[in-house]
Design a protein around this motif. Structure first.
Motif, PDB file in Angstrom:
ATOM      1  N   PRO A  77       1.043  -1.487  -0.067  1.00 29.50           N
ATOM      2  CA  PRO A  77       0.017   0.083   0.420  1.00 29.50           C
ATOM      3  C   PRO A  77       1.173   1.552  -0.231  1.00 29.50           C
ATOM      4  N   LEU A  78       0.233   2.267   0.043  1.00 30.10           N
ATOM      5  CA  LEU A  78       1.023   3.547  -0.601  1.00 30.10           C
ATOM      6  C   LEU A  78       0.039   4.950  -0.412  1.00 30.10           C
ATOM      7  N   ILE A  79       1.145   5.916   0.633  1.00 25.63           N
ATOM      8  CA  ILE A  79       0.489   6.712   0.748  1.00 25.63           C
ATOM      9  C   ILE A  79       1.382   7.546   0.517  1.00 25.63           C
ATOM     10  N   ALA A  80       0.509   8.258  -0.980  1.00 22.22           N
ATOM     11  CA  ALA A  80       1.448   8.648  -1.732  1.00 22.22           C
ATOM     12  C   ALA A  80       1.457  10.422  -1.228  1.00 22.22           C
ATOM     13  N   CYS A  81       2.271  11.314  -0.870  1.00 22.43           N
ATOM     14  CA  CYS A  81       2.254  12.726  -0.077  1.00 22.43           C
ATOM     15  C   CYS A  81       3.305  13.588  -0.436  1.00 22.43           C
TER      16      CYS A  81
ATOM     17  N   LEU B 254       1.967  16.600  -8.659  1.00 21.21           N
ATOM     18  CA  LEU B 254       2.461  15.787 -10.032  1.00 21.21           C
ATOM     19  C   LEU B 254       1.746  15.531 -11.363  1.00 21.21           C
ATOM     20  N   THR B 255       2.172  15.663 -12.366  1.00 21.39           N
ATOM     21  CA  THR B 255       1.228  15.635 -13.727  1.00 21.39           C
ATOM     22  C   THR B 255       0.184  14.934 -13.575  1.00 21.39           C
ATOM     23  N   ASP B 256      -0.443  15.553 -14.885  1.00 24.90           N
ATOM     24  CA  ASP B 256      -2.007  14.092 -14.817  1.00 24.90           C
ATOM     25  C   ASP B 256      -1.735  13.120 -15.141  1.00 24.90           C
ATOM     26  N   THR B 257      -0.008  13.113 -15.995  1.00 28.62           N
ATOM     27  CA  THR B 257      -0.023  11.101 -16.172  1.00 28.62           C
ATOM     28  C   THR B 257       0.440  10.518 -15.445  1.00 28.62           C
ATOM     29  N   GLN B 258       1.130  11.317 -14.132  1.00 21.08           N
ATOM     30  CA  GLN B 258       1.347  10.353 -13.061  1.00 21.08           C
ATOM     31  C   GLN B 258       0.122  10.006 -11.848  1.00 21.08           C
ATOM     32  N   GLY B 259      -0.663  11.027 -12.041  1.00 20.12           N
ATOM     33  CA  GLY B 259      -1.811  10.826 -11.119  1.00 20.12           C
ATOM     34  C   GLY B 259      -2.414   9.604 -12.303  1.00 20.12           C
ATOM     35  N   LYS B 260      -2.567   9.103 -13.044  1.00 14.01           N
ATOM     36  CA  LYS B 260      -3.483   8.187 -13.893  1.00 14.01           C
ATOM     37  C   LYS B 260      -2.099   7.131 -13.424  1.00 14.01           C
TER      38      LYS B 260
ATOM     39  N   GLU C 213      -5.723  -0.317  -8.554  1.00 16.39           N
ATOM     40  CA  GLU C 213      -6.393  -1.365  -9.275  1.00 16.39           C
ATOM     41  C   GLU C 213      -5.602  -2.602  -8.369  1.00 16.39           C
ATOM     42  N   VAL C 214      -4.615  -2.771  -7.850  1.00 19.81           N
ATOM     43  CA  VAL C 214      -4.505  -3.886  -6.875  1.00 19.81           C
ATOM     44  C   VAL C 214      -3.365  -3.657  -5.692  1.00 19.81           C
ATOM     45  N   VAL C 215      -3.691  -2.130  -5.450  1.00 23.38           N
ATOM     46  CA  VAL C 215      -3.171  -2.026  -4.215  1.00 23.38           C
ATOM     47  C   VAL C 215      -3.853  -0.993  -3.629  1.00 23.38           C
ATOM     48  N   PRO C 216      -3.872  -0.765  -1.976  1.00 27.58           N
ATOM     49  CA  PRO C 216      -4.608  -0.101  -1.974  1.00 27.58           C
ATOM     50  C   PRO C 216      -3.303   1.584  -1.614  1.00 27.58           C
ATOM     51  N   VAL C 217      -4.203   2.800  -2.348  1.00 29.20           N
ATOM     52  CA  VAL C 217      -3.560   4.330  -2.368  1.00 29.20           C
ATOM     53  C   VAL C 217      -3.739   5.073  -1.037  1.00 29.20           C
ATOM     54  N   VAL C 218      -3.882   6.034  -1.355  1.00 27.75           N
ATOM     55  CA  VAL C 218      -4.013   6.899  -0.183  1.00 27.75           C
ATOM     56  C   VAL C 218      -3.348   7.858  -0.792  1.00 27.75           C
ATOM     57  N   ARG C 219      -3.962   9.342  -1.628  1.00 25.52           N
ATOM     58  CA  ARG C 219      -3.116  10.091  -2.415  1.00 25.52           C
ATOM     59  C   ARG C 219      -3.918  10.917  -1.135  1.00 25.52           C
ATOM     60  N   ALA C 220      -2.404  11.759  -0.282  1.00 28.23           N
ATOM     61  CA  ALA C 220      -2.418  12.524   0.892  1.00 28.23           C
ATOM     62  C   ALA C 220      -2.320  14.143   0.209  1.00 28.23           C
ATOM     63  N   THR C 221      -3.451  15.125  -0.580  1.00 31.49           N
ATOM     64  CA  THR C 221      -2.860  16.925  -0.132  1.00 31.49           C
ATOM     65  C   THR C 221      -2.254  17.011   1.067  1.00 31.49           C
TER      66      THR C 221
ATOM     67  N   PRO D 134      -7.657  -2.932  -1.958  1.00 27.21           N
ATOM     68  CA  PRO D 134      -7.021  -2.506  -3.174  1.00 27.21           C
ATOM     69  C   PRO D 134      -8.102  -1.072  -3.086  1.00 27.21           C
ATOM     70  N   GLY D 135      -7.706  -0.008  -4.078  1.00 27.58           N
ATOM     71  CA  GLY D 135      -8.587   1.200  -4.266  1.00 27.58           C
ATOM     72  C   GLY D 135      -8.020   2.527  -4.183  1.00 27.58           C
ATOM     73  N   LEU D 136      -8.768   3.577  -4.651  1.00 26.50           N
ATOM     74  CA  LEU D 136      -8.187   5.151  -4.719  1.00 26.50           C
ATOM     75  C   LEU D 136      -8.427   5.507  -3.397  1.00 26.50           C
ATOM     76  N   ALA D 137      -8.114   6.216  -2.312  1.00 28.57           N
ATOM     77  CA  ALA D 137      -8.328   6.734  -1.525  1.00 28.57           C
ATOM     78  C   ALA D 137      -7.503   8.098  -0.883  1.00 28.57           C
ATOM     79  N   THR D 138      -8.300   9.157  -0.589  1.00 29.35           N
ATOM     80  CA  THR D 138      -7.818  10.482  -0.151  1.00 29.35           C
ATOM     81  C   THR D 138      -8.037  10.749   1.998  1.00 29.35           C
ATOM     82  N   MET D 139      -7.236  11.678   2.471  1.00 22.78           N
ATOM     83  CA  MET D 139      -7.081  11.973   3.704  1.00 22.78           C
ATOM     84  C   MET D 139      -8.314  12.013   3.995  1.00 22.78           C
ATOM     85  N   ARG D 140      -9.831  12.759   3.090  1.00 20.66           N
ATOM     86  CA  ARG D 140     -10.758  12.443   3.403  1.00 20.66           C
ATOM     87  C   ARG D 140     -12.161  11.534   3.643  1.00 20.66           C
ATOM     88  N   THR D 141     -11.294  10.352   2.972  1.00 25.36           N
ATOM     89  CA  THR D 141     -11.501   9.076   3.133  1.00 25.36           C
ATOM     90  C   THR D 141     -11.209   8.200   4.981  1.00 25.36           C
TER      91      THR D 141
END
Length: 238
Positions: free
Chosen positions: A76-80, A84-90, A97-105, A220-227
């Motif tokens: 799992p990744l905490i992405a701080c 990031l570019t749009d390509t990196q966001g994609k 799709e394969v691990v939990p990811v928290v995009r932490a603005t 697995p799935g994309l979450a935010t710190m709000r989640t």
């Protein structure tokens, strides 16, 4: 909601040993959380074991290597990293799709409360009670980009909740670490200011640890710190 039966603290990997990464390493040492991987531009990757969760506090240049590691090791990744570019966001979307990811603005709990207050205010300031809303952010000199990702996210939150864009986003580069973000709602003769100030890198480090605990047991799935904070605060009231 993730499974909460994971037991002991997760082991942590930290990519990027700048201000946030170093503060996170110190926070882990203080509470006995094992750091089993570190990576930095100067020191390279030092891996004692595969961590339960990886926290990326580095820079966009390391993004591909970080995502490849998480995908290969199923970590799992905490992405701080905020700029990031749009390509990196994609690419984050694909990893999720394969691990939990928290995009932490923004990692702090009080910022989460500021977002919730923004949504509450938007619901009430309609019609004759409509306000002019602005965002102000302050960071010390040397902040990499402006406006900050948090300021832009606050503006997006307001627009999504109210149906109205903010009138302005002001950015300032001065003062002490770490940051201030302020929402101002103005009517004829009065104004409401909701300001969040962070004075220590320990604050986002604590948030990163909270996110790591949450992500360790998440599907697995994309979450935010709000989640993350929605879930953690719900647990304390049930």
């Amino acid at each position: 909601m993730p499974n909460t039966s994971a037991g002991a603290d997760p082991t942590i990997g930290i990519v990027g040993l700048g201000r946030l990464g170093s503060a996170l390493e110190t926070a882990c040492q203080a509470n006995g959380t094992r750091v089993v991987l570190t990576a930095s531009r100067r020191g390279g990757w030092a891996v004692e074991a595969v961590p339960d969760v990886l926290v990326d506090a580095s820079a966009p240049e390391a993004h591909t290597e970080v995502l490849d590691y998480c995908a290969t090791q199923r970590v799992p990744l905490i992405a701080c990293v905020s700029n990031l570019t749009d390509t990196q966001g994609k690419a984050l979307d694909e990893l999720a799709e394969v691990v939990p990811v928290v995009r932490a603005t923004n990692l702090s709990f009080a910022h989460y409360l500021q977002v919730r207050i923004t949504e509450f205010t938007a619901a009430l300031t309609t019609g004759r009670f409509g306000a002019t809303t602005t965002v102000r952010e302050r960071h010390p000199l040397g902040k990499a980009h402006r406006p900050s990702a948090t300021a832009l996210a606050l503006a997006d939150t307001w627009a999504g909740a109210s149906g109205r864009a903010v009138a302005d986003i002001a950015d300032e580069r001065a003062g002490l670490p770490v940051s201030e973000h302020e929402m101002t709602h103005t009517w004829d003769g009065e104004a409401l200011h909701v300001r969040h100030h962070v004075g220590s890198w320990t604050v986002p480090a604590r948030g990163a640890l909270a996110a790591a605990h949450w992500a360790r047991a998440a599907p697995p799935g994309l979450a935010t710190m709000r989640t993350v904070y929605d879930d953690l605060t719900a647990r304390t009231t049930t």
